[in-house]
Design a protein around this motif. Structure first.
Motif, PDB file in Angstrom:
ATOM      1  N   GLU A  46      -4.384   4.043  -8.987  1.00 60.59           N
ATOM      2  CA  GLU A  46      -4.819   2.878  -8.240  1.00 60.59           C
ATOM      3  C   GLU A  46      -3.965   2.647  -7.004  1.00 60.59           C
ATOM      4  O   GLU A  46      -2.766   2.971  -6.976  1.00 60.59           O
ATOM      5  CB  GLU A  46      -4.797   1.619  -9.118  1.00 60.59           C
ATOM      6  N   PHE A  47      -4.590   2.079  -5.997  1.00 63.88           N
ATOM      7  CA  PHE A  47      -3.927   1.750  -4.751  1.00 63.88           C
ATOM      8  C   PHE A  47      -2.952   0.594  -4.964  1.00 63.88           C
ATOM      9  O   PHE A  47      -3.262  -0.364  -5.665  1.00 63.88           O
ATOM     10  CB  PHE A  47      -4.969   1.361  -3.709  1.00 63.88           C
ATOM     11  N   VAL A  48      -1.789   0.687  -4.319  1.00 67.27           N
ATOM     12  CA  VAL A  48      -0.799  -0.387  -4.382  1.00 67.27           C
ATOM     13  C   VAL A  48      -0.586  -0.999  -2.992  1.00 67.27           C
ATOM     14  O   VAL A  48      -0.741  -2.204  -2.803  1.00 67.27           O
ATOM     15  CB  VAL A  48       0.553   0.119  -4.930  1.00 67.27           C
ATOM     16  N   ALA A  49      -0.238  -0.157  -2.011  1.00 70.07           N
ATOM     17  CA  ALA A  49       0.058  -0.662  -0.668  1.00 70.07           C
ATOM     18  C   ALA A  49      -0.149   0.459   0.338  1.00 70.07           C
ATOM     19  O   ALA A  49       0.072   1.626   0.029  1.00 70.07           O
ATOM     20  CB  ALA A  49       1.485  -1.192  -0.590  1.00 70.07           C
ATOM     21  N   GLY A  50      -0.546   0.091   1.553  1.00 64.29           N
ATOM     22  CA  GLY A  50      -0.738   1.065   2.603  1.00 64.29           C
ATOM     23  C   GLY A  50      -0.159   0.559   3.913  1.00 64.29           C
ATOM     24  O   GLY A  50      -0.030  -0.657   4.127  1.00 64.29           O
ATOM     25  N   ILE A  51       0.175   1.497   4.803  1.00 64.49           N
ATOM     26  CA  ILE A  51       0.767   1.131   6.084  1.00 64.49           C
ATOM     27  C   ILE A  51       0.243   2.091   7.149  1.00 64.49           C
ATOM     28  O   ILE A  51       0.106   3.295   6.900  1.00 64.49           O
ATOM     29  CB  ILE A  51       2.308   1.152   5.990  1.00 64.49           C
ATOM     30  N   ASN A  52      -0.040   1.572   8.339  1.00 61.92           N
ATOM     31  CA  ASN A  52      -0.560   2.447   9.384  1.00 61.92           C
ATOM     32  C   ASN A  52       0.588   3.190  10.055  1.00 61.92           C
ATOM     33  O   ASN A  52       1.762   3.039   9.720  1.00 61.92           O
ATOM     34  CB  ASN A  52      -1.394   1.656  10.377  1.00 61.92           C
ATOM     35  N   TRP A  53       0.270   4.002  11.038  1.00 63.37           N
ATOM     36  CA  TRP A  53       1.226   4.918  11.639  1.00 63.37           C
ATOM     37  C   TRP A  53       2.424   4.219  12.250  1.00 63.37           C
ATOM     38  O   TRP A  53       3.542   4.736  12.218  1.00 63.37           O
ATOM     39  CB  TRP A  53       0.532   5.759  12.707  1.00 63.37           C
ATOM     40  N   SER A  54       2.222   3.037  12.799  1.00 64.01           N
ATOM     41  CA  SER A  54       3.301   2.347  13.498  1.00 64.01           C
ATOM     42  C   SER A  54       4.033   1.342  12.615  1.00 64.01           C
ATOM     43  O   SER A  54       5.106   0.859  12.987  1.00 64.01           O
ATOM     44  CB  SER A  54       2.735   1.615  14.710  1.00 64.01           C
ATOM     45  N   GLY A  55       3.438   1.030  11.481  1.00 63.52           N
ATOM     46  CA  GLY A  55       4.002  -0.024  10.639  1.00 63.52           C
ATOM     47  C   GLY A  55       3.476  -1.395  10.989  1.00 63.52           C
ATOM     48  O   GLY A  55       3.842  -2.383  10.346  1.00 63.52           O
ATOM     49  N   GLY A  56       2.598  -1.473  11.974  1.00 62.96           N
ATOM     50  CA  GLY A  56       2.096  -2.764  12.420  1.00 62.96           C
ATOM     51  C   GLY A  56       1.018  -3.354  11.540  1.00 62.96           C
ATOM     52  O   GLY A  56       0.725  -4.551  11.625  1.00 62.96           O
TER      53      GLY A  56
END
Length: 124
Positions: A46-56
């Motif tokens: 299961e998914f917990v957390a995601g972040i884009n390339w810049s962290g924004g």
């Protein structure tokens, strides 16, 4: 070759904290979104957390909102998961994954690259 290696798992009492790290090599880290997933025995990943390339941009599953924080250090090719107020139901193997675009990784069927995982056990 692309390698992802998680670290920081362990045994912690309920209410405690842990910080997971995922070191990436073999690919341009700052071009891709990342995600943390978990898998408990007998359950689907299961998914917990995601972040884009810049962290924004960060995304969380509802059960961890306000308790977990995902972040990244592109200079160190590392993504982190700070986990607080841990509960026994957070017990699982935690895996990081690298996406194929700059967007945060949220779908466990999408990533091509995965780490082997690190065990987190929360005792009551």
């Amino acid at each position: 070759q692309v390698h992802l290696v998680e670290s920081g798992g362990g045994l912690v009492q309920a209410g405690g904290s842990l910080r997971l790290s995922c070191q990436v090599s073999g690919r341009t880290f700052n071009s891709y979104g990342m995600g943390w997933f978990r898998q408990a025995p007998g359950k689907e990943r299961e998914f917990v957390a995601g972040i884009n390339w810049s962290g924004g941009t960060t995304v969380y599953t509802d059960s961890v909102k306000g308790r977990f924080t995902i972040s990244r250090d592109n200079a160190k090719n590392t993504v982190y998961l700070q986990m607080g107020e841990l509960k026994p139901e957070d017990t699982a193997v935690y895996l990081c994954a690298m996406g194929s675009s700059r967007e945060a990784v949220t779908n466990p069927k999408v990533p091509r690259y995965w780490g082997p995982g690190t065990q987190v056990t929360v005792s009551s």
